[in-house]
Write a protein that holds these residues in place. Structure first.
Motif, PDB file in Angstrom:
ATOM      1  N   SER A  13       0.829  -1.207   0.000  1.00 14.18           N
ATOM      2  CA  SER A  13       0.000   0.000   0.000  1.00 14.18           C
ATOM      3  C   SER A  13       0.863   1.257   0.000  1.00 14.18           C
ATOM      4  CB  SER A  13      -0.971   0.002   1.188  1.00 14.18           C
ATOM      5  OG  SER A  13      -0.272  -0.009   2.410  1.00 14.18           O
ATOM      6  N   ALA A  14       2.008   1.215   0.665  1.00 12.47           N
ATOM      7  CA  ALA A  14       2.915   2.365   0.664  1.00 12.47           C
ATOM      8  C   ALA A  14       3.439   2.632  -0.742  1.00 12.47           C
ATOM      9  CB  ALA A  14       4.076   2.124   1.629  1.00 12.47           C
ATOM     10  N   ALA A  15       3.885   1.601  -1.418  1.00 11.77           N
ATOM     11  CA  ALA A  15       4.392   1.760  -2.787  1.00 11.77           C
ATOM     12  C   ALA A  15       3.280   2.244  -3.709  1.00 11.77           C
ATOM     13  CB  ALA A  15       4.972   0.443  -3.302  1.00 11.77           C
ATOM     14  N   ALA A  16       2.086   1.672  -3.565  1.00 12.25           N
ATOM     15  CA  ALA A  16       0.954   2.073  -4.415  1.00 12.25           C
ATOM     16  C   ALA A  16       0.617   3.538  -4.192  1.00 12.25           C
ATOM     17  CB  ALA A  16      -0.260   1.192  -4.120  1.00 12.25           C
ATOM     18  N   TYR A  17       0.623   3.978  -2.946  1.00 12.14           N
ATOM     19  CA  TYR A  17       0.311   5.370  -2.638  1.00 12.14           C
ATOM     20  C   TYR A  17       1.331   6.321  -3.268  1.00 12.14           C
ATOM     21  CZ  TYR A  17      -0.357   9.691  -0.079  1.00 12.14           C
ATOM     22  OH  TYR A  17      -0.539  11.011   0.240  1.00 12.14           O
ATOM     23  N   LEU A  18       2.602   5.990  -3.158  1.00  8.15           N
ATOM     24  CA  LEU A  18       3.633   6.867  -3.707  1.00  8.15           C
ATOM     25  C   LEU A  18       3.593   6.924  -5.226  1.00  8.15           C
ATOM     26  CD1 LEU A  18       6.748   6.222  -1.445  1.00  8.15           C
ATOM     27  CD2 LEU A  18       5.048   8.030  -1.292  1.00  8.15           C
ATOM     28  N   LYS A  19       3.157   5.842  -5.861  1.00  9.53           N
ATOM     29  CA  LYS A  19       3.120   5.780  -7.333  1.00  9.53           C
ATOM     30  C   LYS A  19       1.819   6.293  -7.925  1.00  9.53           C
ATOM     31  CE  LYS A  19       3.685   1.462  -7.780  1.00  9.53           C
ATOM     32  NZ  LYS A  19       3.853   0.113  -8.298  1.00  9.53           N
ATOM     33  N   ALA A  20       0.757   6.381  -7.113  1.00 13.34           N
ATOM     34  CA  ALA A  20      -0.574   6.700  -7.639  1.00 13.34           C
ATOM     35  C   ALA A  20      -0.655   8.145  -8.129  1.00 13.34           C
ATOM     36  CB  ALA A  20      -1.633   6.464  -6.569  1.00 13.34           C
ATOM     37  N   GLN A  21      -1.080   8.305  -9.354  1.00 14.65           N
ATOM     38  CA  GLN A  21      -1.247   9.644  -9.902  1.00 14.65           C
ATOM     39  C   GLN A  21      -2.360  10.356  -9.151  1.00 14.65           C
ATOM     40  OE1 GLN A  21       0.740  10.882 -12.480  1.00 14.65           O
ATOM     41  NE2 GLN A  21      -0.178  12.867 -12.079  1.00 14.65           N
ATOM     42  N   GLY A  22      -3.525   9.709  -9.023  1.00 14.09           N
ATOM     43  CA  GLY A  22      -4.640  10.294  -8.274  1.00 14.09           C
ATOM     44  C   GLY A  22      -4.847  11.750  -8.623  1.00 14.09           C
ATOM     45  N   GLU A  23      -4.882  12.597  -7.611  1.00 15.58           N
ATOM     46  CA  GLU A  23      -5.069  14.031  -7.818  1.00 15.58           C
ATOM     47  C   GLU A  23      -3.747  14.764  -8.033  1.00 15.58           C
ATOM     48  OE1 GLU A  23      -7.492  15.641  -4.681  1.00 15.58           O
ATOM     49  OE2 GLU A  23      -8.915  13.984  -4.830  1.00 15.58           O
ATOM     50  N   ASN A  24      -2.643  14.026  -8.001  1.00 15.50           N
ATOM     51  CA  ASN A  24      -1.338  14.647  -8.220  1.00 15.50           C
ATOM     52  C   ASN A  24      -1.144  14.970  -9.693  1.00 15.50           C
ATOM     53  OD1 ASN A  24      -0.228  14.417  -5.481  1.00 15.50           O
ATOM     54  ND2 ASN A  24      -0.303  12.227  -5.871  1.00 15.50           N
ATOM     55  N   GLU A  25      -0.619  16.149  -9.954  1.00 13.65           N
ATOM     56  CA  GLU A  25      -0.295  16.514 -11.329  1.00 13.65           C
ATOM     57  C   GLU A  25       1.049  15.917 -11.749  1.00 13.65           C
ATOM     58  OE1 GLU A  25      -0.375  20.549 -10.124  1.00 13.65           O
ATOM     59  OE2 GLU A  25      -2.361  20.002  -9.424  1.00 13.65           O
ATOM     60  N   LYS A  26       1.910  15.703 -10.759  1.00 10.62           N
ATOM     61  CA  LYS A  26       3.262  15.229 -11.055  1.00 10.62           C
ATOM     62  C   LYS A  26       3.722  14.301  -9.940  1.00 10.62           C
ATOM     63  CE  LYS A  26       7.947  17.037 -11.497  1.00 10.62           C
ATOM     64  NZ  LYS A  26       8.790  18.226 -11.364  1.00 10.62           N
ATOM     65  N   ILE A  27       4.402  13.228 -10.334  1.00 11.16           N
ATOM     66  CA  ILE A  27       5.046  12.312  -9.388  1.00 11.16           C
ATOM     67  C   ILE A  27       6.454  12.063  -9.905  1.00 11.16           C
ATOM     68  CG2 ILE A  27       5.052   9.986  -8.423  1.00 11.16           C
ATOM     69  CD1 ILE A  27       2.030   9.937  -8.806  1.00 11.16           C
ATOM     70  N   ARG A  28       7.434  12.211  -9.013  1.00 13.73           N
ATOM     71  CA  ARG A  28       8.823  12.019  -9.423  1.00 13.73           C
ATOM     72  C   ARG A  28       9.582  11.337  -8.298  1.00 13.73           C
ATOM     73  NH1 ARG A  28      13.684  15.136  -8.865  1.00 13.73           N
ATOM     74  NH2 ARG A  28      12.535  16.640  -7.599  1.00 13.73           N
ATOM     75  N   THR A  29      10.310  10.281  -8.640  1.00 12.12           N
ATOM     76  CA  THR A  29      11.173   9.629  -7.662  1.00 12.12           C
ATOM     77  C   THR A  29      12.440  10.454  -7.540  1.00 12.12           C
ATOM     78  OG1 THR A  29      10.269   7.463  -8.233  1.00 12.12           O
ATOM     79  CG2 THR A  29      12.382   7.501  -7.065  1.00 12.12           C
ATOM     80  N   VAL A  30      12.713  10.932  -6.350  1.00  9.67           N
ATOM     81  CA  VAL A  30      13.901  11.737  -6.091  1.00  9.67           C
ATOM     82  C   VAL A  30      15.081  10.837  -5.760  1.00  9.67           C
ATOM     83  CG1 VAL A  30      14.910  13.512  -4.578  1.00  9.67           C
ATOM     84  CG2 VAL A  30      12.503  13.676  -5.285  1.00  9.67           C
ATOM     85  N   THR A  39      13.240   0.471  -9.177  1.00  3.42           N
ATOM     86  CA  THR A  39      11.877   0.984  -9.131  1.00  3.42           C
ATOM     87  C   THR A  39      11.394   1.017  -7.682  1.00  3.42           C
ATOM     88  OG1 THR A  39      10.810  -1.180  -9.286  1.00  3.42           O
ATOM     89  CG2 THR A  39      11.382  -0.082 -11.385  1.00  3.42           C
ATOM     90  N   LEU A  40      10.293   1.734  -7.455  1.00  2.00           N
ATOM     91  CA  LEU A  40       9.721   1.758  -6.110  1.00  2.00           C
ATOM     92  C   LEU A  40       9.278   0.370  -5.668  1.00  2.00           C
ATOM     93  CD1 LEU A  40       7.659   5.079  -6.182  1.00  2.00           C
ATOM     94  CD2 LEU A  40       9.738   4.605  -4.879  1.00  2.00           C
ATOM     95  N   ASP A  41       8.703  -0.395  -6.604  1.00  2.00           N
ATOM     96  CA  ASP A  41       8.282  -1.759  -6.259  1.00  2.00           C
ATOM     97  C   ASP A  41       9.465  -2.594  -5.797  1.00  2.00           C
ATOM     98  OD1 ASP A  41       5.507  -1.526  -6.739  1.00  2.00           O
ATOM     99  OD2 ASP A  41       5.825  -1.803  -8.889  1.00  2.00           O
ATOM    100  N   GLU A  42      10.586  -2.511  -6.510  1.00  2.00           N
ATOM    101  CA  GLU A  42      11.778  -3.267  -6.110  1.00  2.00           C
ATOM    102  C   GLU A  42      12.305  -2.775  -4.761  1.00  2.00           C
ATOM    103  OE1 GLU A  42      14.589  -2.877  -9.324  1.00  2.00           O
ATOM    104  OE2 GLU A  42      13.442  -4.211 -10.639  1.00  2.00           O
ATOM    105  N   ALA A  43      12.301  -1.451  -4.561  1.00  2.00           N
ATOM    106  CA  ALA A  43      12.796  -0.887  -3.297  1.00  2.00           C
ATOM    107  C   ALA A  43      11.954  -1.379  -2.124  1.00  2.00           C
ATOM    108  CB  ALA A  43      12.782   0.642  -3.364  1.00  2.00           C
ATOM    109  N   PHE A  44      10.623  -1.340  -2.282  1.00  2.00           N
ATOM    110  CA  PHE A  44       9.757  -1.781  -1.186  1.00  2.00           C
ATOM    111  C   PHE A  44       9.827  -3.286  -0.982  1.00  2.00           C
ATOM    112  CE2 PHE A  44       7.861   2.441  -1.552  1.00  2.00           C
ATOM    113  CZ  PHE A  44       7.770   2.771  -0.211  1.00  2.00           C
ATOM    114  N   ASN A  45      10.001  -4.037  -2.056  1.00  4.14           N
ATOM    115  CA  ASN A  45      10.172  -5.489  -1.914  1.00  4.14           C
ATOM    116  C   ASN A  45      11.444  -5.788  -1.116  1.00  4.14           C
ATOM    117  OD1 ASN A  45       9.439  -8.285  -2.526  1.00  4.14           O
ATOM    118  ND2 ASN A  45      11.322  -8.267  -3.752  1.00  4.14           N
ATOM    119  N   ASN A  46      12.516  -5.063  -1.415  1.00  2.00           N
ATOM    120  CA  ASN A  46      13.763  -5.263  -0.679  1.00  2.00           C
ATOM    121  C   ASN A  46      13.629  -4.852   0.791  1.00  2.00           C
ATOM    122  OD1 ASN A  46      14.741  -6.136  -3.113  1.00  2.00           O
ATOM    123  ND2 ASN A  46      16.097  -4.389  -3.456  1.00  2.00           N
ATOM    124  N   MET A  47      12.876  -3.784   1.046  1.00  2.00           N
ATOM    125  CA  MET A  47      12.620  -3.371   2.428  1.00  2.00           C
ATOM    126  C   MET A  47      11.863  -4.474   3.174  1.00  2.00           C
ATOM    127  SD  MET A  47      11.431   0.582   2.310  1.00  2.00           S
ATOM    128  CE  MET A  47      12.476   1.915   1.778  1.00  2.00           C
TER     129      MET A  47
END
Length: 147
Positions: A13-30, A39-47
């Motif tokens: 759910s954390a990864a999905a929330y960070l990746k979800a466009q939803g009402e966000n105009e822009k999403i960027r992995t810093v 990817t975020l999925d790989e990062a969260f899987n490793n966590m």
């Protein structure tokens, strides 16, 4: 600046929330600190893999960094804020997996940071007691430092 802090579980759910466009105009992995994750999925899987070998029930520490309405933070400034928060929470540099994601909603920039509270070297959970108070302290200090 406001820094909100929350201890949680739920990697998917954390990864999905960070990746979800939803009402966000822009999403960027810093940043993804894990060199084995692209990817975020790989990062969260490793966590999750690291935390699954511990007794942590809520291994994720999530903060959101919300600058003032017309304020813009650079990546360098965000990293300084994140490093200050790590000091306050007791996370040793390089010893905790983290991801940083920028969201822009209604033209307003904010950042999400998630750490694995489980140490990569000891396998123990860092207890970040009163994390909400430490977040407020970090916000006031960084406001002064960054002007």
């Amino acid at each position: 600046m406001i820094i909100k802090s929350n201890i949680r579980g739920g990697y998917r759910s954390a990864a999905a929330y960070l990746k979800a466009q939803g009402e966000n105009e822009k999403i960027r992995t810093v940043e993804i600190s894990d060199p084995d994750a692209r990817t975020l999925d790989e990062a969260f899987n490793n966590m999750w893999e690291v935390a699954s070998n511990s007794k942590a029930k809520k291994p994720l520490h999530h903060i959101s960094i919300n600058p003032m309405k017309d304020e813009r933070l650079t990546d360098e400034q965000v990293l300084k804020i994140v490093e200050r928060c790590e000091q306050k929470y007791g996370y040793k540099p390089g010893d905790h997996q983290r991801v940083i994601v920028e969201h822009v909603k209604d033209g307003r920039q904010h950042f999400h940071v998630m750490w694995n509270r489980v140490s990569l070297t000891t396998g123990r959970v860092v207890k970040s007691g009163e994390h909400w108070k430490k977040s407020k302290q970090a916000a006031r200090e960084m406001e002064k430092e960054l002007g």
